[in-house]
Motif scaffolding. Sequence first.
Motif, short mmCIF file in Angstrom:
data_model
loop_
_atom_site.label_atom_id
_atom_site.label_comp_id
_atom_site.label_asym_id
_atom_site.label_seq_id
_atom_site.Cartn_x
_atom_site.Cartn_y
_atom_site.Cartn_z
N ALA A 10 -11.18 -5.44 22.92
CA ALA A 10 -10.17 -5.65 21.88
C ALA A 10 -8.76 -5.68 22.46
O ALA A 10 -8.50 -5.12 23.53
CB ALA A 10 -10.28 -4.56 20.81
N GLY A 11 -7.89 -6.33 21.74
CA GLY A 11 -6.48 -6.34 22.14
C GLY A 11 -5.68 -5.24 21.47
O GLY A 11 -4.57 -4.93 21.89
N LEU A 12 -6.27 -4.64 20.41
CA LEU A 12 -5.55 -3.61 19.66
C LEU A 12 -6.53 -2.86 18.77
O LEU A 12 -7.47 -3.45 18.24
CB LEU A 12 -4.46 -4.25 18.79
N VAL A 13 -6.29 -1.56 18.60
CA VAL A 13 -7.00 -0.77 17.60
C VAL A 13 -5.98 -0.32 16.57
O VAL A 13 -4.93 0.24 16.92
CB VAL A 13 -7.71 0.46 18.23
N LEU A 14 -6.30 -0.55 15.30
CA LEU A 14 -5.40 -0.20 14.20
C LEU A 14 -6.10 0.85 13.34
O LEU A 14 -7.15 0.59 12.75
CB LEU A 14 -5.09 -1.44 13.37
N VAL A 15 -5.53 2.05 13.27
CA VAL A 15 -6.12 3.15 12.51
C VAL A 15 -5.39 3.26 11.17
O VAL A 15 -4.20 3.60 11.15
CB VAL A 15 -6.03 4.48 13.29
N THR A 16 -6.09 2.97 10.07
CA THR A 16 -5.46 2.97 8.74
C THR A 16 -5.96 4.11 7.86
O THR A 16 -5.69 4.12 6.66
CB THR A 16 -5.71 1.63 8.03
N LEU A 17 -6.69 5.06 8.42
CA LEU A 17 -7.24 6.18 7.65
C LEU A 17 -6.11 7.08 7.15
O LEU A 17 -5.14 7.34 7.88
CB LEU A 17 -8.19 7.00 8.52
N ASP A 18 -6.25 7.61 5.91
CA ASP A 18 -5.18 8.45 5.37
C ASP A 18 -5.44 9.94 5.58
O ASP A 18 -4.62 10.77 5.20
CB ASP A 18 -4.97 8.16 3.88
N ASN A 19 -6.56 10.30 6.18
CA ASN A 19 -6.84 11.69 6.52
C ASN A 19 -6.26 11.96 7.91
O ASN A 19 -6.75 11.41 8.91
CB ASN A 19 -8.35 11.94 6.52
N PRO A 20 -5.23 12.81 8.02
CA PRO A 20 -4.57 13.02 9.32
C PRO A 20 -5.53 13.51 10.41
O PRO A 20 -5.47 13.04 11.55
CB PRO A 20 -3.49 14.05 9.01
N ALA A 21 -6.40 14.46 10.05
CA ALA A 21 -7.30 15.02 11.06
C ALA A 21 -8.28 13.96 11.57
O ALA A 21 -8.51 13.85 12.78
CB ALA A 21 -8.06 16.21 10.47
N ARG A 34 -8.62 12.26 15.39
CA ARG A 34 -9.86 12.22 16.17
C ARG A 34 -10.19 10.79 16.61
O ARG A 34 -10.69 10.58 17.73
CB ARG A 34 -11.01 12.82 15.36
N VAL A 35 -9.93 9.79 15.74
CA VAL A 35 -10.17 8.40 16.12
C VAL A 35 -9.26 8.00 17.28
O VAL A 35 -9.70 7.38 18.26
CB VAL A 35 -9.96 7.47 14.91
N VAL A 36 -7.99 8.35 17.17
CA VAL A 36 -7.04 8.02 18.25
C VAL A 36 -7.48 8.67 19.56
O VAL A 36 -7.45 8.05 20.63
CB VAL A 36 -5.62 8.46 17.85
N THR A 37 -7.91 9.93 19.48
CA THR A 37 -8.36 10.64 20.68
C THR A 37 -9.58 9.95 21.30
O THR A 37 -9.67 9.78 22.53
CB THR A 37 -8.70 12.09 20.32
N ALA A 38 -10.54 9.53 20.44
CA ALA A 38 -11.74 8.86 20.95
C ALA A 38 -11.39 7.56 21.66
O ALA A 38 -11.91 7.25 22.74
CB ALA A 38 -12.70 8.61 19.80
N VAL A 39 -10.52 6.78 21.06
CA VAL A 39 -10.13 5.51 21.69
C VAL A 39 -9.40 5.78 23.00
O VAL A 39 -9.65 5.12 24.02
CB VAL A 39 -9.24 4.69 20.74
N ALA A 90 -18.11 -2.24 17.86
CA ALA A 90 -17.05 -3.09 17.32
C ALA A 90 -16.34 -3.89 18.40
O ALA A 90 -15.38 -4.62 18.10
CB ALA A 90 -16.04 -2.26 16.54
N GLY A 91 -16.78 -3.76 19.66
CA GLY A 91 -16.16 -4.51 20.75
C GLY A 91 -14.81 -3.96 21.14
O GLY A 91 -13.94 -4.72 21.61
N THR A 92 -14.61 -2.65 20.99
CA THR A 92 -13.30 -2.07 21.29
C THR A 92 -12.92 -2.26 22.75
O THR A 92 -11.74 -2.43 23.07
CB THR A 92 -13.31 -0.57 20.92
N GLY A 93 -13.90 -2.25 23.65
CA GLY A 93 -13.58 -2.45 25.06
C GLY A 93 -12.96 -3.80 25.35
O GLY A 93 -12.23 -3.95 26.34
#
Length: 586
Positions: free
Chosen positions: A470-481, A485-490, A465-468
């Motif tokens: 990117a200017g921002l990552v926006l996590v909109t998932l409603d599953n807290p766990a 994990r997405v935040v940790t990976a980024v 997704a070109g995260t490297g």
Amino acid sequence: MAGAAATSQLLTATVVLAGAGVAGLVLFRRLGFGSVLGLLAVGMVIGPHGLGVLAGGEELRHVSEIGVVLLLYAIGLEMEPETLARLRRAVFGLGALQVAVTTAALAAVATLLGLDPRAAFVVAAGFALSSTAICVQLMEERGELYSERGRKAFAILLFQDLAVVPLLAVVPLLAGSGPELTADFGQRLGTTLLALALVLLAGRHLLPVLLDLTARERNMEAFTGIALLSAVLAAWVMDLAGLSTSLGAFLMGLLLSRTRYHHQLEAEIAPFKGILLGLFFIAVGMSIDVARILRDLSVLLPLLLLVVVKTGVIFALARAFGCGRADALGMGLLLAQGGEFAFVLFGTALAHGILGETLYGRAVLLISLSMMATPLLVRLGDRIAARLEPPRPPRPVEARIAELDGHVVICGFGRVGGTVGLMFDALGIPYVAIDQDPVRVEAMRREGHNILYGNATDPRILAAAGTGRAGLVLVTLDNPATAERVVTAVHNFFRDVPVIARARDLAVRERLLQAGAHEAVPEAVELAITLCSYALRHVGVSEAEVTELAGHLRERAFAILRSATATSRPSEATARAGAREPAAAS
């Protein structure tokens, strides 16, 4: 007894019209031909030239023309005066040339076929005009009314309505009543100006006051009555002045489009417009004598000439005004039919002796046939346009993503993520979405969105997704766990890219911040603050006070969280429950 019989006939006619109309709409919509062709076909079947279930098609057409009036009134409500001003070049340039050139071309063809020059001119002028009802209805059904092609087609239709008065004035001149007409010119001009002034006065001053009054009293019955009255009143005034009723209704709608009631006005007249417009199409279909056509197929030759000449003229003019080949052809075939005003023009010419009974009958039949053919011609235009300008294959998503830099990566493209994407689209902010719903991914890709299928906790998907860059990552998932994990990976693999995450509550927010999020938005707190802010504004609290209080509420909520987490930690059972929740995009 006579009254009971009349009531019975009325009920029978209503049942037949409603039942046959609904059946035609359902069948032809399912076949992909649209409602206009379906209603015209219904008229042919139930009319005096078909099964003979109903007669009186001419009377029905006159009554149902109010549907055309309401259609133009609704368009006026949707179109602001500034939009019309931007169309003036198309109206008075393209529209005027279309009427003039088409009339000249058709008159030349008619003269070569042996018609008297006067009759040739009247017939040509009538067929130079198009059916506003059919064209606008087709454009609305196809979603083209407010496209560039739709606006130019509507501009032509608008000028054709303006051409009604001079064309009607020319008929007595051709009949040899010139001196009388010249002497009466001042009176006709004065009547026209007076009608326009009355419509302007009512639309600018009288009707807005009445609408205000009924709205404050919550008298919706009276509001509905005023909505209908405003359209019919404008049409009536213009008709008395010898002007186009549709033009009057359009002007009234345009004047009322500036009021705060224009959406409600449109909603009030919509049912009446739909019913009466449907009856108009049925009435036109009832006038088509299929048996006569089958007995004398030569009547189809003028129809072919009309379509070829008129489409050719409009195609050439539209190209000169900057339209592409596909759009120009589409406009030509859409406007190729004769219009409802031609009935009036030919009737006036018949009364003045310019047209004979036979020629008048053939001309009226040709108008109806051309209306019937329009939906089919439009579909033919779509197929030809696809060959003229074949659609370019879309570039692969991966190629588009490779060119992005400083974009936003949205992890989860459900309700929340999709809404954020809509806002980004409106502002022109580039983004790439990641989602695990294959149906949603496929649908969004067909619409041209940059979206990847995959698990956003996987660093390889994030890299795709070109995260490297990117200017921002926006996590909109409603599953807290999963969100954690997405935040940790980024944070682990793309540490320099800031992360904003959606949190279910304050406890989840704290965990996401600890995982590396730069900010996390707790749903419960923000929803409460938003609801409170709307309530405070409604009761008269100033915007500055609302903003200040919202800030204090956030600080207090976060302070409570910090105090609570300093003395206790979430139980292991709670953490396990969060981990067991299925991943979901929202």
